[in-house]
Scaffold this active site. Structure first.
Site, PDB file in Angstrom:
ATOM      1  N   ARG A  98       7.383  -1.366   2.346  1.00 35.83           N
ATOM      2  CA  ARG A  98       6.343  -2.466   1.756  1.00 35.83           C
ATOM      3  C   ARG A  98       6.067  -2.601   0.900  1.00 35.83           C
ATOM      4  NH1 ARG A  98       1.593  -2.712   4.877  1.00 35.83           N
ATOM      5  NH2 ARG A  98       0.109  -1.547   2.775  1.00 35.83           N
ATOM      6  N   ARG A 133      12.147  -4.431  -7.824  1.00 31.36           N
ATOM      7  CA  ARG A 133      12.861  -5.873  -8.401  1.00 31.36           C
ATOM      8  C   ARG A 133      14.005  -5.282  -9.601  1.00 31.36           C
ATOM      9  NH1 ARG A 133       6.958  -7.067  -8.774  1.00 31.36           N
ATOM     10  NH2 ARG A 133       6.527  -8.037  -6.766  1.00 31.36           N
ATOM     11  N   ARG A 160      -4.405   8.825  10.714  1.00 32.21           N
ATOM     12  CA  ARG A 160      -4.693   9.478   9.221  1.00 32.21           C
ATOM     13  C   ARG A 160      -5.799   9.169   9.274  1.00 32.21           C
ATOM     14  NH1 ARG A 160      -2.810  13.915   7.515  1.00 32.21           N
ATOM     15  NH2 ARG A 160      -2.537  13.426   5.407  1.00 32.21           N
ATOM     16  N   ARG A 191      -5.307   8.935  -4.893  1.00 31.64           N
ATOM     17  CA  ARG A 191      -5.546   7.967  -6.004  1.00 31.64           C
ATOM     18  C   ARG A 191      -6.950   7.790  -6.569  1.00 31.64           C
ATOM     19  NH1 ARG A 191      -3.378   2.767  -2.342  1.00 31.64           N
ATOM     20  NH2 ARG A 191      -5.024   3.135  -0.465  1.00 31.64           N
ATOM     21  N   GLU A 233      -9.226   9.722  -3.289  1.00 31.92           N
ATOM     22  CA  GLU A 233      -9.397   9.409  -2.522  1.00 31.92           C
ATOM     23  C   GLU A 233      -8.430  10.995  -2.134  1.00 31.92           C
ATOM     24  OE1 GLU A 233      -8.007   5.439  -1.276  1.00 31.92           O
ATOM     25  OE2 GLU A 233      -6.551   5.967  -0.142  1.00 31.92           O
ATOM     26  N   TYR A 251      -0.499  -0.891  11.768  1.00 26.17           N
ATOM     27  CA  TYR A 251      -0.525  -0.990   9.952  1.00 26.17           C
ATOM     28  C   TYR A 251      -0.644  -1.659   9.984  1.00 26.17           C
ATOM     29  CZ  TYR A 251       0.637   1.698   5.465  1.00 26.17           C
ATOM     30  OH  TYR A 251      -0.118   1.773   4.361  1.00 26.17           O
ATOM     31  N   ASP A 307      -2.026  -5.054   7.574  1.00 19.68           N
ATOM     32  CA  ASP A 307      -2.267  -5.810   6.607  1.00 19.68           C
ATOM     33  C   ASP A 307      -3.940  -7.003   6.860  1.00 19.68           C
ATOM     34  OD1 ASP A 307      -1.104  -4.204   4.706  1.00 19.68           O
ATOM     35  OD2 ASP A 307       0.601  -5.139   4.675  1.00 19.68           O
TER      36      ASP A 307
HETATM   37  N1  UDP Z   1       4.032   4.669  -1.669  1.00 21.58           N
HETATM   38  C1  UDP Z   1       4.174   5.903  -2.803  1.00 21.58           C
HETATM   39  N2  UDP Z   1       4.404   6.308  -3.911  1.00 21.58           N
HETATM   40  C2  UDP Z   1       2.799   4.305  -4.748  1.00 21.58           C
HETATM   41  C3  UDP Z   1       2.572   4.121  -3.575  1.00 21.58           C
HETATM   42  C4  UDP Z   1       3.053   3.781  -2.126  1.00 21.58           C
HETATM   43  O1  UDP Z   1       5.478   6.382  -2.718  1.00 21.58           O
HETATM   44  O2  UDP Z   1       3.138   5.008  -6.128  1.00 21.58           O
HETATM   45  C5  UDP Z   1       4.579   4.643  -0.410  1.00 21.58           C
HETATM   46  C6  UDP Z   1       4.043   5.354   0.559  1.00 21.58           C
HETATM   47  O3  UDP Z   1       5.170   5.930   0.920  1.00 21.58           O
HETATM   48  C7  UDP Z   1       2.924   4.776   0.987  1.00 21.58           C
HETATM   49  C8  UDP Z   1       3.330   3.487   0.789  1.00 21.58           C
HETATM   50  O4  UDP Z   1       4.342   3.336   0.211  1.00 21.58           O
HETATM   51  O5  UDP Z   1       2.413   5.496   2.548  1.00 21.58           O
HETATM   52  C9  UDP Z   1       2.648   1.925   1.235  1.00 21.58           C
HETATM   53  O6  UDP Z   1       1.477   2.409   0.170  1.00 21.58           O
HETATM   54  P1  UDP Z   1       0.054   1.138  -0.239  1.00 21.58           P
HETATM   55  O7  UDP Z   1      -0.321   1.595  -1.368  1.00 21.58           O
HETATM   56  O8  UDP Z   1       1.588  -0.255   0.399  1.00 21.58           O
HETATM   57  O9  UDP Z   1      -0.539   1.895   1.188  1.00 21.58           O
HETATM   58  P2  UDP Z   1      -1.855   1.515   1.282  1.00 21.58           P
HETATM   59  O10 UDP Z   1      -2.622   2.435   1.421  1.00 21.58           O
HETATM   60  O11 UDP Z   1      -2.464   0.518   0.293  1.00 21.58           O
HETATM   61  O12 UDP Z   1      -1.983   0.482   2.746  1.00 21.58           O
END
Ligand code: UDP
Length: 371
Positions: A170, A174, A247, A278, A304, A352, A354
């Site tokens: 996801r 870059r 989860r 976070r 969170e 999952y 979006d």
């Molecule tokens: N992820 C990570 N570090 C970060 C942010 C995301 O390793 O700082 C990984 C982690 O495996 C997570 C996945 O990317 O489950 C998707 O994160 P995202 O924040 O896109 O998920 P959301 O909770 O926002 O759907």
């Protein structure tokens, strides 16, 4: 029968279906067990700040159809998601880009960054079999250890070796200085919050809140020809084949009498020790201003915490690993036999999704069902 459709759940899937069904001349009743509409995109105003009560939602899509669809119901601002990672007090830019590589390794050019990654990804030979291998193969071990491992294990409660590779795909990687978290043509937050956007979708539609479908299933089913069910698929069948894993997330939200707590909407705590994954500072989704464009003097933050779902919790994320995939396939077979029920959305399809993907599948379903 009083209604053509009973729609269980006033989240995005339910609201899109309800809106389209009404437009097609059908009669619909929407119910939700919560006291509010909008499902997990629900926002609530606190001191002029639209608080994302069920976690950060940043709308982004590559689909012009979906973008044209949502912008009928709300204006979107120019918010661009650029989370910051905090690893034991060291700050890194996300997603993984030249700013991240520079901070991690001191590299300056894309060539140097690329050489570092190539060297570190050598430990993975062959197709990555799990999230750990996928992550190392994308960005190397240093970034995996500092920015991915701890965060992912907190978020999913599972070892990175036991998680599917697709989750980490996801995130963009870059070799440019671009902190935009998403590769999406269109991105933003609905001005005034998601709740008013969903309210606009549901305009003129009967909605009954605080209404638990399962507490009155027979009576509610008797009201309509067909049901659109957007709750958890295993709950619909009373968990008869076993429970799917989800989860859940818990938020500790505080109103602080300061104007700026962390200077960004999202800061990810990527070490294993910090108990939260976070912190969201909600005002930055709308640039720290109220609806009149005035700077807000206070701030609302949410820590969170991720946890394994158990009965009574809100399910947030399906755990799309093999074991759960196999169980879901069995529930799917049962669902096919319920010819009067459409199962839709993140929980109804155990996927999952979006927000934009949910809208896209809901619109597809509408086309099939309503035309
Ligand atoms: N992820 C990570 N570090 C970060 C942010 C995301 O390793 O700082 C990984 C982690 O495996 C997570 C996945 O990317 O489950 C998707 O994160 P995202 O924040 O896109 O998920 P959301 O909770 O926002 O759907």
């Amino acid at each position: 029968m009083k209604y053509d459709y009973l729609i269980v759940g006033a989240g995005l899937y339910g609201a899109v279906f309800a809106h389209e069904a009404k437009k097609a001349g059908k009669s619909v009743l929407v119910i939700d067990k919560r006291p509010n509409i909008a499902g997990n995109v629900y926002t609530k105003e606190v001191e002029g700040i639209n608080v994302h009560v069920y976690g950060a939602h940043i709308f982004h899509t590559n689909s012009k159809t979906v973008w044209d669809y949502v912008t009928q119901f709300a204006e979107f601002n120019r918010f661009t998601n650029s989370p910051v990672a905090n690893y034991k007090g060291e700050l890194y830019s996300l997603p993984f880009n030249m700013y991240t590589f520079n901070k991690m390794w001191g590299v300056v050019t894309p060539e140097e960054a690329s050489a570092k990654i190539s060297e570190q990804r050598k430990e993975i030979t062959g197709e990555p079999q799990n999230l750990e291998e996928q992550a190392i193969s994308l960005v190397g071990r240093d970034i995996y250890e500092k920015l991915i491992k701890g965060y992912t294990e907190k978020q999913w409660g599972r070892d990175c070796k036991d998680l599917p590779a697709f989750i980490i795909k996801r995130l963009p990687v870059r070799l440019t200085f671009d902190n935009n978290y998403f590769n999406a043509l269109y991105q933003g937050i609905p001005t005034g919050g998601y709740t008013s956007m969903v309210a606009n979708m549901l305009e003129g539609i009967e909605v009954r809140l605080n209404t638990d479908y399962f507490a009155n299933k027979k009576e509610l089913d008797a009201l309509a020809e067909k049901v659109v069910y957007t709750g958890a698929i295993d709950a619909y069948f009373d968990f008869r084949l076993g429970t799917l894993e989800y989860r859940s997330v818990r938020f500790e939200t505080e109103l602080l009498d300061i104007p700026n707590f962390q200077g960004n909407a999202a800061v990810n705590y990527t070490d294993r020790e910090t108990p939260w994954t976070r912190i969201i500072e909600h005002k930055w989704f709308e640039f720290g201003k109220d609806k009149n464009g005035t700077d807000l003097p206070k701030t609302v933050i949410s820590r969170e915490y991720s946890s394994e779902w158990k009965a009574g919790d809100e399910p947030y994320y399906p755990v799309n690993d093999e074991k759960n995939g196999a169980l879901y396939a069995k529930y799917r077979e049962l669902a096919k036999k319920e010819t009067n029920v459409i199962f839709g959305g993140r929980l109804g399809e155990y996927k999952y999704y979006d927000m934009d993907a949910v809208i896209a599948v809901a619109l597809e379903m509408c086309q099939k069902e309503l035309s």
